[in-house]
Write an enzyme that holds these catalytic residues in place. Structure first.
Site, PDB file in Angstrom:
ATOM      1  N   THR A   1      -0.739   1.241  -1.271  1.00  0.00           N
ATOM      2  CA  THR A   1       0.324   1.683  -0.366  1.00  0.00           C
ATOM      3  C   THR A   1       0.605   3.161  -0.611  1.00  0.00           C
ATOM      4  OG1 THR A   1       1.341  -0.507  -0.466  1.00  0.00           O
ATOM      5  CG2 THR A   1       2.697   1.293   0.406  1.00  0.00           C
TER       6      THR A   1
ATOM      7  N   LYS B   1       2.791  -0.127   7.096  1.00  0.00           N
ATOM      8  CA  LYS B   1       3.115  -0.716   5.786  1.00  0.00           C
ATOM      9  C   LYS B   1       4.449  -0.172   5.262  1.00  0.00           C
ATOM     10  CE  LYS B   1       2.841  -2.474   1.667  1.00  0.00           C
ATOM     11  NZ  LYS B   1       3.342  -3.823   1.468  1.00  0.00           N
TER      12      LYS B   1
ATOM     13  N   LYS C   1       9.111   3.788  -4.656  1.00  0.00           N
ATOM     14  CA  LYS C   1       8.114   4.715  -4.099  1.00  0.00           C
ATOM     15  C   LYS C   1       7.978   4.483  -2.587  1.00  0.00           C
ATOM     16  CE  LYS C   1       4.083   3.114  -4.268  1.00  0.00           C
ATOM     17  NZ  LYS C   1       3.155   2.285  -3.489  1.00  0.00           N
TER      18      LYS C   1
HETATM   19  N1  LIG Z   1       2.717  -6.009  -6.423  1.00  0.00           N
HETATM   20  C1  LIG Z   1       2.917  -6.235  -5.128  1.00  0.00           C
HETATM   21  O1  LIG Z   1       3.600  -7.197  -4.737  1.00  0.00           O
HETATM   22  C2  LIG Z   1       2.318  -5.342  -4.083  1.00  0.00           C
HETATM   23  C3  LIG Z   1       1.884  -4.059  -4.355  1.00  0.00           C
HETATM   24  N2  LIG Z   1       1.372  -3.297  -3.351  1.00  0.00           N
HETATM   25  C4  LIG Z   1       0.888  -1.941  -3.591  1.00  0.00           C
HETATM   26  O2  LIG Z   1      -0.371  -2.086  -4.235  1.00  0.00           O
HETATM   27  C5  LIG Z   1      -0.586  -1.014  -5.147  1.00  0.00           C
HETATM   28  C6  LIG Z   1      -0.847  -1.602  -6.540  1.00  0.00           C
HETATM   29  O3  LIG Z   1       0.274  -2.379  -6.890  1.00  0.00           O
HETATM   30  P1  LIG Z   1       0.280  -3.354  -8.142  1.00  0.00           P
HETATM   31  O4  LIG Z   1      -1.031  -3.966  -8.347  1.00  0.00           O
HETATM   32  O5  LIG Z   1       1.476  -4.191  -7.973  1.00  0.00           O
HETATM   33  O6  LIG Z   1       0.603  -2.288  -9.278  1.00  0.00           O
HETATM   34  P2  LIG Z   1       0.200  -2.202 -10.803  1.00  0.00           P
HETATM   35  O7  LIG Z   1       1.166  -1.229 -11.362  1.00  0.00           O
HETATM   36  O8  LIG Z   1       0.067  -3.545 -11.410  1.00  0.00           O
HETATM   37  O9  LIG Z   1      -1.269  -1.555 -10.741  1.00  0.00           O
HETATM   38  C7  LIG Z   1      -1.445  -0.217 -10.471  1.00  0.00           C
HETATM   39  C8  LIG Z   1      -2.902   0.138 -10.658  1.00  0.00           C
HETATM   40  O10 LIG Z   1      -3.039   1.563 -10.492  1.00  0.00           O
HETATM   41  C9  LIG Z   1      -3.682   2.075 -11.665  1.00  0.00           C
HETATM   42  N3  LIG Z   1      -3.233   3.421 -11.925  1.00  0.00           N
HETATM   43  C10 LIG Z   1      -1.949   3.872 -12.023  1.00  0.00           C
HETATM   44  N4  LIG Z   1      -1.930   5.206 -12.250  1.00  0.00           N
HETATM   45  C11 LIG Z   1      -3.220   5.601 -12.329  1.00  0.00           C
HETATM   46  C12 LIG Z   1      -3.836   6.856 -12.521  1.00  0.00           C
HETATM   47  N5  LIG Z   1      -3.123   7.987 -12.701  1.00  0.00           N
HETATM   48  N6  LIG Z   1      -5.189   6.897 -12.536  1.00  0.00           N
HETATM   49  C13 LIG Z   1      -5.916   5.772 -12.351  1.00  0.00           C
HETATM   50  N7  LIG Z   1      -5.391   4.559 -12.148  1.00  0.00           N
HETATM   51  C14 LIG Z   1      -4.047   4.472 -12.132  1.00  0.00           C
HETATM   52  C15 LIG Z   1      -3.304   1.124 -12.768  1.00  0.00           C
HETATM   53  O11 LIG Z   1      -4.178   1.285 -13.858  1.00  0.00           O
HETATM   54  P3  LIG Z   1      -3.705   0.856 -15.361  1.00  0.00           P
HETATM   55  O12 LIG Z   1      -3.938  -0.620 -15.440  1.00  0.00           O
HETATM   56  O13 LIG Z   1      -4.570   1.637 -16.246  1.00  0.00           O
HETATM   57  O14 LIG Z   1      -2.259   1.216 -15.478  1.00  0.00           O
HETATM   58  C16 LIG Z   1      -3.445  -0.201 -12.035  1.00  0.00           C
HETATM   59  O15 LIG Z   1      -4.786  -0.562 -11.909  1.00  0.00           O
HETATM   60  C17 LIG Z   1       0.660  -0.136  -5.058  1.00  0.00           C
HETATM   61  O16 LIG Z   1       0.388   0.897  -4.137  1.00  0.00           O
HETATM   62  C18 LIG Z   1       1.717  -1.085  -4.520  1.00  0.00           C
HETATM   63  O17 LIG Z   1       2.742  -0.404  -3.837  1.00  0.00           O
HETATM   64  C19 LIG Z   1       1.194  -3.777  -2.076  1.00  0.00           C
HETATM   65  C20 LIG Z   1       1.591  -5.043  -1.761  1.00  0.00           C
HETATM   66  C21 LIG Z   1       2.233  -5.903  -2.728  1.00  0.00           C
HETATM   67  O1  LIG Z   2       4.270  -3.928  -1.101  1.00  0.00           O
HETATM   68  C1  LIG Z   2       4.663  -5.028  -1.489  1.00  0.00           C
HETATM   69  C2  LIG Z   2       4.968  -6.081  -0.556  1.00  0.00           C
HETATM   70  C3  LIG Z   2       5.477  -7.323  -1.191  1.00  0.00           C
HETATM   71  C4  LIG Z   2       5.561  -8.415  -0.161  1.00  0.00           C
HETATM   72  O2  LIG Z   2       5.140  -8.236   0.986  1.00  0.00           O
HETATM   73  O3  LIG Z   2       6.073  -9.486  -0.549  1.00  0.00           O
END
Ligand SMILES: NC(=O)C1=CN([C@@H]2O[C@H](COP(=O)(O)OP(=O)(O)OC[C@H]3O[C@@H](n4cnc5c(N)ncnc54)[C@H](OP(=O)(O)O)[C@@H]3O)[C@@H](O)[C@H]2O)C=CC1
Ligand SMILES: O=CCCC(=O)O
Length: 344
Positions: free
Chosen positions: A145, A220, A288
């Site tokens: 996102t 989104k 964010k």
């Molecule tokens: N969780 C949710 O319900 C949802 C999340 N999202 C979106 O999906 C994306 C991921 O979310 P989510 O999986 O929850 O988040 P997490 O915080 O669990 O994962 C984030 C990922 O980004 C990596 N990362 C962060 N900073 C860096 C960097 N500087 N360089 C390289 N890799 C980096 C992390 O690596 P490391 O493991 O090393 O920290 C990890 O793999 C976000 O944009 C979020 O807004 C969208 C829908 C739903």
């Molecule tokens: O970006 C996160 C979305 C979470 C949700 O749709 O429940």
């Protein structure tokens, strides 16, 4: 008007399940495009097992999404900044490469699921970033996102290599990711959309094709802006019920039966009442998204006072160290406000 693919041959390739329908959207700048939506069933999703698929970013979302690709028989190569998070996928059969560049170089299609705009740009365009391994015949699909400007920046880098680009952020959280029930909001190269939709169908229950890069990101952000405001309002209601001498558990039940019922309230309400916030969607990511959504609103001169007020609460919650808790922990910011006002 909804129409079946069999009545509209030119969209038959979008039709993989129950519904496929095109509709027109006019943007504020009067640019019209055809958006396509399709609901699908994972059971019918058939991936080409010869396609080498990469996945960058193995966090809360990336891990179950990658797992579903492996279960569907994909030849998957993974990378994550913190390597240990790849280990469970490696034990399920995934290959590992030590940089985004190496993943992109060894794969036909590379997905990226990263925290925020900065990490999405670093992983795609930085030193040893994916763009260095891309080229003609390859595709990069960013499912993180981010805002439209970030997505366009990444798209520019990717396309300068001769590869194709698709943004495909997802609606749906940890459980829908585990269950292959995500909703993809895609935009960008339609040829790549047509190539990757079987993989999206493994990870999701529906997909929208929204035209030019930036439109998926914007959709989104609007969805998450609404969600963030809903959660802030729900939190206020839970606290007001208690203050008024009512049982918040009953509020959750009443809400679940009425017009404002939403799975979010039923699933998160009971733990919020116990002040528990097991992380599905980290609060730092919700804040964010509020920030980026407010930026989107600003860019089209729209006032969004409700979202702006909710964003302040997420900022307060983050400043109290709750960024890694679930976003439902925003209720703690309201509790702190109540505490402060009762001390005055
Ligand atoms: N969780 C949710 O319900 C949802 C999340 N999202 C979106 O999906 C994306 C991921 O979310 P989510 O999986 O929850 O988040 P997490 O915080 O669990 O994962 C984030 C990922 O980004 C990596 N990362 C962060 N900073 C860096 C960097 N500087 N360089 C390289 N890799 C980096 C992390 O690596 P490391 O493991 O090393 O920290 C990890 O793999 C976000 O944009 C979020 O807004 C969208 C829908 C739903
Ligand atoms: O970006 C996160 C979305 C979470 C949700 O749709 O429940």
């Amino acid at each position: 008007m909804a129409m079946s693919a069999s009545f509209c041959p030119q969209i038959s390739h979008y039709f993989r399940g129950r519904i496929a329908y095109p509709f027109s959207i006019s943007s504020p700048n009067s640019v019209s495009f055809r958006a396509f939506s399709s609901q699908i069933s994972n059971a019918s999703a058939q991936v080409n097992e010869a396609t080498r698929v990469g996945f960058l970013g193995i966090g809360i979302m990336g891990s179950p999404m990658a797992q579903n690709l492996i279960k569907a028989g994909c030849d998957l190569t993974v990378w994550n900044r913190t390597k240990s998070k790849c280990d469970p996928l490696i034990s399920l059969g995934a290959k590992y490469k030590s940089s985004p560049e190496e993943v992109a170089a060894s794969c036909d299609i590379t997905f990226a699921m990263l925290a925020d705009p900065q990490s999405a740009v670093d992983v795609a365009c930085g030193k040893h970033g994916a763009a260095n391994g891309l080229g003609p015949g390859k595709g990069y699909v960013d499912v993180s996102t981010v805002d439209g400007a970030t997505s366009k920046l990444i798209s520019g880098h990717v396309k300068s290599t001769g590869a194709l680009f698709l943004e495909a952020p997802v609606s749906g959280s940890k459980k829908p990711a585990e269950d292959g029930q995500l909703i993809f909001l895609t935009a960008g190269d339609k040829d790549l959309y047509e190539t990757v939709y079987p993989f999206l169908d493994v990870m999701g229950k529906s997909r929208f094709y929204l035209g030019d890069v930036g439109n998926g990101a914007a959709m989104k952000l609007v969805v998450n802006m609404i969600m963030g405001s809903m959660m802030a309002s729900f939190s206020e209601g839970l606290l007001l019920t208690e203050k008024a001498g009512l049982d918040p558990k009953v509020l959750v039940e009443v809400v679940s039966q009425g017009a404002i019922s939403a799975p979010m309230y039923s699933t998160k309400g009971p733990s919020m009442i116990q002040s528990l916030y097991p992380t599905a969607f980290p609060l730092k990511h919700q804040q964010k998204d509020m920030r980026l959504a407010l930026g989107l609103a600003e860019s089209v001169s729209q006032s969004t006072p409700v979202a702006a007020a909710a964003n302040e609460l997420y900022k307060v919650a983050k400043s109290h160290g709750l960024g890694d808790q679930d976003f439902s922990a925003v209720i703690e910011a309201l509790k702190a406000k109540l505490q402060n006002s009762s001390n005055e």
